[in-house]
Design a protein around this motif. Structure first.
Motif, PDB file in Angstrom:
ATOM      1  N   SER B 307       0.820  -1.218   0.000  1.00 36.31           N
ATOM      2  CA  SER B 307       0.000   0.000   0.000  1.00 36.31           C
ATOM      3  C   SER B 307       0.852   1.266   0.000  1.00 36.31           C
ATOM      4  O   SER B 307       0.354   2.352  -0.264  1.00 36.31           O
ATOM      5  CB  SER B 307      -0.957   0.012   1.193  1.00 36.31           C
ATOM      6  OG  SER B 307      -0.258   0.221   2.391  1.00 36.31           O
ATOM      7  N   ILE B 309       3.341   1.687  -2.030  1.00 32.92           N
ATOM      8  CA  ILE B 309       3.775   1.924  -3.404  1.00 32.92           C
ATOM      9  C   ILE B 309       2.676   2.673  -4.145  1.00 32.92           C
ATOM     10  O   ILE B 309       1.559   2.173  -4.291  1.00 32.92           O
ATOM     11  CB  ILE B 309       4.144   0.592  -4.089  1.00 32.92           C
ATOM     12  CG1 ILE B 309       5.347  -0.013  -3.351  1.00 32.92           C
ATOM     13  CG2 ILE B 309       4.456   0.805  -5.570  1.00 32.92           C
ATOM     14  CD1 ILE B 309       5.674  -1.428  -3.743  1.00 32.92           C
ATOM     15  N   GLY B 310       2.986   3.873  -4.573  1.00 31.32           N
ATOM     16  CA  GLY B 310       1.993   4.689  -5.262  1.00 31.32           C
ATOM     17  C   GLY B 310       1.070   5.453  -4.339  1.00 31.32           C
ATOM     18  O   GLY B 310       0.172   6.138  -4.800  1.00 31.32           O
ATOM     19  N   LYS B 311       1.267   5.347  -3.019  1.00 29.46           N
ATOM     20  CA  LYS B 311       0.362   6.032  -2.086  1.00 29.46           C
ATOM     21  C   LYS B 311       0.453   7.549  -2.242  1.00 29.46           C
ATOM     22  O   LYS B 311      -0.565   8.236  -2.297  1.00 29.46           O
ATOM     23  CB  LYS B 311       0.697   5.639  -0.635  1.00 29.46           C
ATOM     24  CG  LYS B 311      -0.224   6.242   0.418  1.00 29.46           C
ATOM     25  CD  LYS B 311       0.160   5.838   1.839  1.00 29.46           C
ATOM     26  CE  LYS B 311       1.247   6.749   2.397  1.00 29.46           C
ATOM     27  NZ  LYS B 311       1.564   6.473   3.811  1.00 29.46           N
TER      28      LYS B 311
END
Lengths: 108, 563
Positions: B307, B309-311
């Motif tokens: 979660s 990654i890309g948050k």
């Protein structure tokens, strides 16, 4: 609880929501786990329906989520909850969820 | 066949799990647990003076060993007091198992004496939590709690145990099989593809930058991260939680990034074309205004928590998995490649904006003191800090050389962390020196743990950088609130040396000392816990500083400010 006041389930819905089906451990705190996550992560929840299945061992939770742009993050955060056993994205269940919403509106 | 009560089941399982120290405080609702603990021959109990202290003592153990540590608290105020330490552990991903007493099952929900909804209150600040409904459940819950705390992205787990569950008798055939500690460690199934993509990006980059955080330390990946940096000749920045991954003197080390980074470091970040982030979460104190962070860079993000990654920043390659496994997979694909232009550019930035000025190390100034203490403490020492100016000065100037050497409250920024965390570190490593750098503000938030330090004879040297103020608050009022100082300095001067002596510590005061160097040397060599009060000028600031919410390239102050 559903915020939308939809009386006619056949009416076309704007698709800016996602329908998720969760399988969770059934215990008294599990609804708090799910709802608490949405509050503290600032995700919008439009509707929730929960019912025990599997002789009460697990529960099935239907979520209508108003976060299509953040859906990936919603799913990843839900996945991290120990009590969440499975998550499915279920666009096919949208008519069923709409029916449920209409029914609840009828109950009043 | 075993017949034991719930409390005995807990203690026996803690023994089986190898727990040798528990910090806590007994009370009405956890007395059965203490009764069972009294019978243990292998677990040492450390009686804290406040449950928050107990939580941070456990953190001191966990942060230095990497293994879950345990704290106990009773119901009601015991539980509410320990919450801050749990929140702190949650934000810094520290493995803790906290076991609280609760009112008997029949009284739950009746507003009974010392009843609070510990389960509900701890939910948002724990990785997972339990309200135990029968003693038999403890057989699965206790080992599971340990597995959860220590595996994947570590974190605190709370087990709330009603008093009558602690006394309920259970008969069972055998103890459950121990659970593997290392679940969730393997990279995701699409890992191989992501590794290849990431390696190609690294090999193609002209100005790559490694950005490493606490996750690298949790994964035991510091040495392989260093190999990766050296093999690809990749300059490296670390977060506050990542300090120690690369020795501060390593030629590729650019130190800490973000709010109080060296100017050259934040400026170099601005120019990088590839950011290789690992075990980091793009915290605002590290990135500044996120939309302006490394604006021209592609991003590779390695994290065991998918979660993350890309948050906050979209990525070009995401590797959801253990940092050590990811780096080991990456290494064979990374070309040995000098990057003379990029290195030259960074050297230029460092020459234009030197990290330190010789005046910074004048006697009586914070960096001078910190370096002196470092020399006296030696490279084996564990260092804890509290929160405030002294914390940032330590982060900027202490010669940290290894992972887990620095214990500091990063995510939650909890004043009061330093002393009990240092006690925990000292208990886990009785043969190593431990130094707690604290401030007069922070120390007063958990000063009662001086008693614990003396009682346990924890080898902790407490260095109080005393500016008689809430220094960082005052600094922000100076910079951003037109010098309207309010509620940020103390109107009374506390005699910390006298207070420490009252608790039974040896204490030294550098205030007005004829020969402060000799006094400091003598104090650091004193066996047993001791406190050293060091007056610091209230106007000493932490520089440079990125204003909260600004881009990292907006840096205020410092000896080499070029505003």
């Amino acid at each position: 609880m559903p915020a939308t006041d939809t009386h006619n389930p056949s009416e076309a819905q704007p698709v800016n929501t996602a329908i998720l089906r969760l399988t969770v451990n059934n215990h008294p705190g599990v609804m708090l786990q799910i709802c608490g996550l949405f509050v503290r992560r600032n995700f919008n929840l439009e509707g929730i329906f929960c019912s025990a299945v599997d002789q009460g061992v697990t529960s099935c939770i239907w979520l209508k989520v108003d976060e299509t742009d953040k859906l990936d993050q919603v799913i990843k955060q839900l996945t991290k909850l120990e009590d969440v056993l499975a998550i499915e994205e279920r666009p096919d269940a949208r008519p069923g969820v709409s029916e449920m919403e209409a029914m609840m509106a009828r109950i009043g | 066949m075993h017949t034991l009560n719930g409390a005995q089941i807990i203690i026996r399982q803690l023994e089986q799990l190898g727990v040798d120290t528990i910090a806590g405080i007994p009370g009405g609702a956890n007395l059965p647990l203490y009764d069972a603990l009294a019978a243990s021959t292998t677990i040492r109990h450390v009686l804290a003076r406040h449950e928050q202290g107990a939580g941070f003592i456990a953190q001191g153990i966990a942060r230095t060993t990497g293994k879950p540590a345990v704290c106990f608290a009773t119901s009601g105020p015991g539980a509410t007091n320990v919450l801050t330490a749990l929140a702190d552990a949650y934000l810094d991903s520290v493995p803790l198992v906290c076991i609280t007493g609760q009112t008997p099952r029949a009284l739950i929900g009746t507003d009974a004496f010392q009843e609070v909804d510990t389960y509900g209150m701890s939910m948002p600040i724990t990785k997972h939590n339990y309200l135990v409904r029968s003693a038999a459940d403890l057989l699965t819950i206790v080992p599971k709690a340990f597995q959860l705390a220590g595996s994947g992205r570590p974190g605190p787990v709370l087990i709330d145990v009603p008093k009558d569950v602690q006394t309920e008798m259970v008969s069972f055939e055998s103890w459950p099989e121990p659970l593997a500690a290392g679940v969730e460690r393997s990279p995701a199934s699409d890992g191989a593809q992501a590794i290849t993509a990431a390696a190609a990006m690294i090999n193609a980059a002209a100005r790559p930058m490694l950005y490493l955080g606490g996750g690298v330390i949790h994964a035991g990946a510091a040495s392989v991260a260093r190999k990766l940096a050296e093999q690809g000749e990749i300059p490296t920045v670390v977060t506050l939680m990542g300090l120690g991954i690369l020795p501060s003197e390593h030629p590729l080390s650019l130190g800490m990034l973000g709010m109080h980074a060296p100017r050259a470091t934040n400026l170099a970040m601005e120019e990088c074309d590839l950011l290789i982030a690992a075990g980091v979460r793009f915290d605002d104190r590290a990135t500044g205004r996120i939309s302006a962070f490394c604006p021209g860079a592609k991003v590779i993000h390695v994290d065991i928590d998918a979660s993350e990654i890309g948050k906050l920043r979209s990525v070009d390659a995401g590797i959801a998995g253990d940092a050590r496994a990811a780096f080991i997979a990456l290494l064979p694909h990374i070309e040995k490649r000098p990057r003379p232009e990029w290195r030259r550019r960074i050297r230029q930035l460092q020459q234009d904006h030197p990290r330190f000025h010789p005046d910074d190390f004048a006697p009586g100034r914070p960096f001078h003191l910190i370096r002196q203490v470092a020399e006296l403490a030696g490279p084996e020492a564990y260092i804890s800090t509290d929160v405030g100016k002294h914390q940032m000065w330590v982060a900027q100037a202490y010669p940290l050389t290894r992972p887990r050497q620095l214990l500091t409250s990063g995510g939650l920024g909890t004043m009061g962390f330093g002393l009990p965390a240092a006690i925990g570190a000292a208990l886990a490593h009785p043969d190593k020196p431990v130094v707690c750098f604290t401030g007069d503000g922070s120390l007063q938030m958990n000063i009662q743990e001086l008693a614990t330090a003396v009682e346990q004879q924890a080898q902790v040297k407490i260095v109080v950088l005393n500016n008689q103020s809430l220094g960082l608050v005052r600094q922000q009022q100076r910079l951003f609130y037109e010098r309207k100082y309010f509620a940020s300095s103390y109107r009374i001067k506390v005699d910390f040396a006298a207070i420490a002596r009252g608790f039974g510590l040896q204490a030294f005061d550098l205030d007005g000392a004829d020969n402060p160097d000799a006094l400091l040397t003598g104090a650091m060599q004193t066996p047993g816990p001791c406190l050293i009060n060091v007056p610091i000028d209230i106007e000493e600031e932490v520089t440079p500083m990125v204003p909260p919410g600004a881009a990292n390239t907006t840096m205020i102050g410092g000896s080499h400010a070029r505003n």
